[in-house]
Write an enzyme that holds these catalytic residues in place. Structure first.
Site, PDB file in Angstrom:
ATOM      1  N   HIS A 101      -1.648   1.901  11.964  1.00  0.00           N
ATOM      2  CA  HIS A 101      -2.482   0.805  11.454  1.00  0.00           C
ATOM      3  C   HIS A 101      -3.891   0.774  12.054  1.00  0.00           C
ATOM      4  O   HIS A 101      -4.434  -0.302  12.341  1.00  0.00           O
ATOM      5  CB  HIS A 101      -1.781  -0.535  11.685  1.00  0.00           C
ATOM      6  CG  HIS A 101      -0.585  -0.759  10.771  1.00  0.00           C
ATOM      7  ND1 HIS A 101      -0.415  -0.110   9.583  1.00  0.00           N
ATOM      8  CD2 HIS A 101       0.502  -1.584  10.890  1.00  0.00           C
ATOM      9  CE1 HIS A 101       0.710  -0.519   9.000  1.00  0.00           C
ATOM     10  NE2 HIS A 101       1.284  -1.397   9.769  1.00  0.00           N
ATOM     11  N   HIS A 176      -2.002  -6.634   4.241  1.00  0.00           N
ATOM     12  CA  HIS A 176      -0.631  -6.712   4.752  1.00  0.00           C
ATOM     13  C   HIS A 176      -0.037  -8.111   4.558  1.00  0.00           C
ATOM     14  O   HIS A 176       0.583  -8.668   5.468  1.00  0.00           O
ATOM     15  CB  HIS A 176      -0.654  -6.323   6.239  1.00  0.00           C
ATOM     16  CG  HIS A 176       0.593  -5.689   6.738  1.00  0.00           C
ATOM     17  ND1 HIS A 176       1.750  -6.393   6.926  1.00  0.00           N
ATOM     18  CD2 HIS A 176       0.865  -4.411   7.084  1.00  0.00           C
ATOM     19  CE1 HIS A 176       2.685  -5.573   7.398  1.00  0.00           C
ATOM     20  NE2 HIS A 176       2.164  -4.361   7.503  1.00  0.00           N
ATOM     21  N   TYR A 178       2.592 -10.841   3.434  1.00  0.00           N
ATOM     22  CA  TYR A 178       4.038 -10.928   3.217  1.00  0.00           C
ATOM     23  C   TYR A 178       4.273 -12.054   2.205  1.00  0.00           C
ATOM     24  O   TYR A 178       3.858 -13.193   2.438  1.00  0.00           O
ATOM     25  CB  TYR A 178       4.780 -11.312   4.497  1.00  0.00           C
ATOM     26  CG  TYR A 178       4.684 -10.344   5.653  1.00  0.00           C
ATOM     27  CD1 TYR A 178       3.525 -10.236   6.415  1.00  0.00           C
ATOM     28  CD2 TYR A 178       5.772  -9.561   6.016  1.00  0.00           C
ATOM     29  CE1 TYR A 178       3.456  -9.368   7.499  1.00  0.00           C
ATOM     30  CE2 TYR A 178       5.708  -8.695   7.104  1.00  0.00           C
ATOM     31  CZ  TYR A 178       4.550  -8.608   7.835  1.00  0.00           C
ATOM     32  OH  TYR A 178       4.481  -7.762   8.914  1.00  0.00           O
ATOM     33  N   ASP A 242      11.320   0.001   4.672  1.00  0.00           N
ATOM     34  CA  ASP A 242      10.011   0.203   5.302  1.00  0.00           C
ATOM     35  C   ASP A 242       9.584   1.550   4.725  1.00  0.00           C
ATOM     36  O   ASP A 242       9.578   2.566   5.404  1.00  0.00           O
ATOM     37  CB  ASP A 242      10.159   0.223   6.823  1.00  0.00           C
ATOM     38  CG  ASP A 242       8.813   0.240   7.521  1.00  0.00           C
ATOM     39  OD1 ASP A 242       7.791   0.339   6.815  1.00  0.00           O
ATOM     40  OD2 ASP A 242       8.780   0.173   8.763  1.00  0.00           O
ATOM     41  N   GLU A 300       2.333  -3.303   0.389  1.00  0.00           N
ATOM     42  CA  GLU A 300       1.045  -2.804   0.879  1.00  0.00           C
ATOM     43  C   GLU A 300       0.576  -1.647   0.004  1.00  0.00           C
ATOM     44  O   GLU A 300       1.166  -0.576   0.038  1.00  0.00           O
ATOM     45  CB  GLU A 300       1.203  -2.332   2.327  1.00  0.00           C
ATOM     46  CG  GLU A 300       1.846  -3.360   3.241  1.00  0.00           C
ATOM     47  CD  GLU A 300       2.552  -2.714   4.427  1.00  0.00           C
ATOM     48  OE1 GLU A 300       2.007  -1.790   5.040  1.00  0.00           O
ATOM     49  OE2 GLU A 300       3.686  -3.125   4.726  1.00  0.00           O
TER      50      GLU A 300
END
Ligand code: BGC
Length: 334
Positions: A101, A176, A178, A242, A300
């Site tokens: 990141h 990012h 959620y 993920d 994302e």
């Protein structure tokens, strides 16, 4: 349509402001100049009830203390780069022996300049700029990034990203956020249906770095070509998601059955990373609720991660004197 702002805190001598963009329906989009973080999006359910559908903290100190990238712009490069190596450049190693990141103190942890707030009859817009100096986290090139958020009367959030560098560098940012479309954090994302127009997902190694192998989704727990209830998906994949999905047509759909809320994402990017927060049982509170597994789902949009190590992934090299442009549109409806 209206934009208001309020003082949110200080980072040394830099003031952090929260901007509130309200459209003619009363639907609200809130963001900070810190990390260009989207703190809340309040849209109606099928009964007209306005509720927040993204995970966000109340205070700046929570955003600083719990850096799980809630709502933030991640960069320069989202996801992992194996051993943090690119050509002769050594990037910061901030997760085991890998770079993730954008490294320590990345785009999500800095105060951005707010350049422009523009008002038209159907659209509000806010623009954030960040100048990342050459050498930051090991990346070459002085890089200027402009993120524009637009909030329309149709409850659509558009994110435009532009960037320029003075030396060859890497660039693969994402947002990012959620989502939890129920608007009620007593409910998890298990009652959400997810549809991804993707034929392949990226296989990863034990450190979650892509191996370069793109695996067909057919007959796997990664087949979201038709909408899948997340509860059902977790039954066949208990470790959760993920996962980077290579997109075939830039579309991802999410809906929540009880509230009737729907989100359609349209992107110019190559991929979407689905991060289902599986196992994220944390000590902190978010949206008034203790952070727990499946409280939100991050979608994302970006180019495939670790692209520098895999020739079959789209290049994320940004050349000097070229302007990078990408767009992701999030449309909320019922
Ligand atoms: C990554 C996860 C990581 C999370 C928070 C996601 O984008 O894919 O592996 O744990 O961000 O850093």
């Amino acid at each position: 349509m209206k934009i208001t702002k309020r003082h949110y805190g200080w980072i040394e001598d830099q003031e952090v402001i929260e901007y509130q963009l309200v459209n003619d329906q009363g639907a609200i989009f809130k963001c900070l100049n810190y990390g260009a973080i989207v703190t809340a999006i309040s849209v109606p359910d099928q009964k007209g009830c306005l509720e927040n559908v993204v995970l966000g903290f109340e205070t700046l100190s929570d955003y600083i203390t719990y850096p799980a990238y809630f709502g933030a712009i991640v960069g320069r490069v989202a996801g992992r780069i194996k051993k943090g190596q690119w050509l002769t450049h050594q990037l910061t190693l901030n997760e085991n022996t890998n770079h993730i990141h954008g490294g320590e103190s990345n785009f999500s942890q800095v105060v951005w300049q707010t350049n422009l707030i523009e008002k038209t009859t159907d659209e509000l817009s806010i623009q954030f700029t960040y100048y990342s100096p050459a050498g930051e986290n090991g990346y070459p090139g002085n890089l200027s990034t402009i993120v524009t958020y637009l909030w329309t009367n149709e409850n659509t959030w558009t994110m435009n990203v532009e960037a320029q560098t003075d030396e060859q560098t890497l660039f693969n940012p994402t947002n990012h956020t959620y989502f939890n479309l129920s608007g009620d954090t007593n409910r998890t994302i298990e009652n959400h249906q997810l549809q991804i127009f993707s034929e392949f997902y990226a296989e990863t190694d034990a450190e979650k770095c892509p191996t370069g192998q793109l695996t067909p989704v057919v007959n796997t727990a990664y087949d979201f070509r038709e909408p899948v209830l997340m509860q059902t998906a977790f039954q066949s994949n208990s470790k959760g998601y993920d996962t980077a999905f290579k997109l075939t047509k830039g579309t991802v759909n999410l809906n929540e059955v009880e509230s009737g809320r729907r989100l359609e994402i349209q992107t110019t990017r190559e991929a979407v990373i689905v991060f289902s927060t599986t196992g994220m049982d944390e000590d902190y509170y978010i949206n008034g609720k203790k952070m727990c597994s499946h409280l939100g789902i991050a979608l994302e949009t970006q180019e495939l991660p670790d692209a520098v190590n895999h020739e079959n992934f789209q290049s994320i090299v940004l050349e000097p004197n070229k302007t990078y442009r990408s767009q992701t549109i999030y449309r909320f409806f019922i």
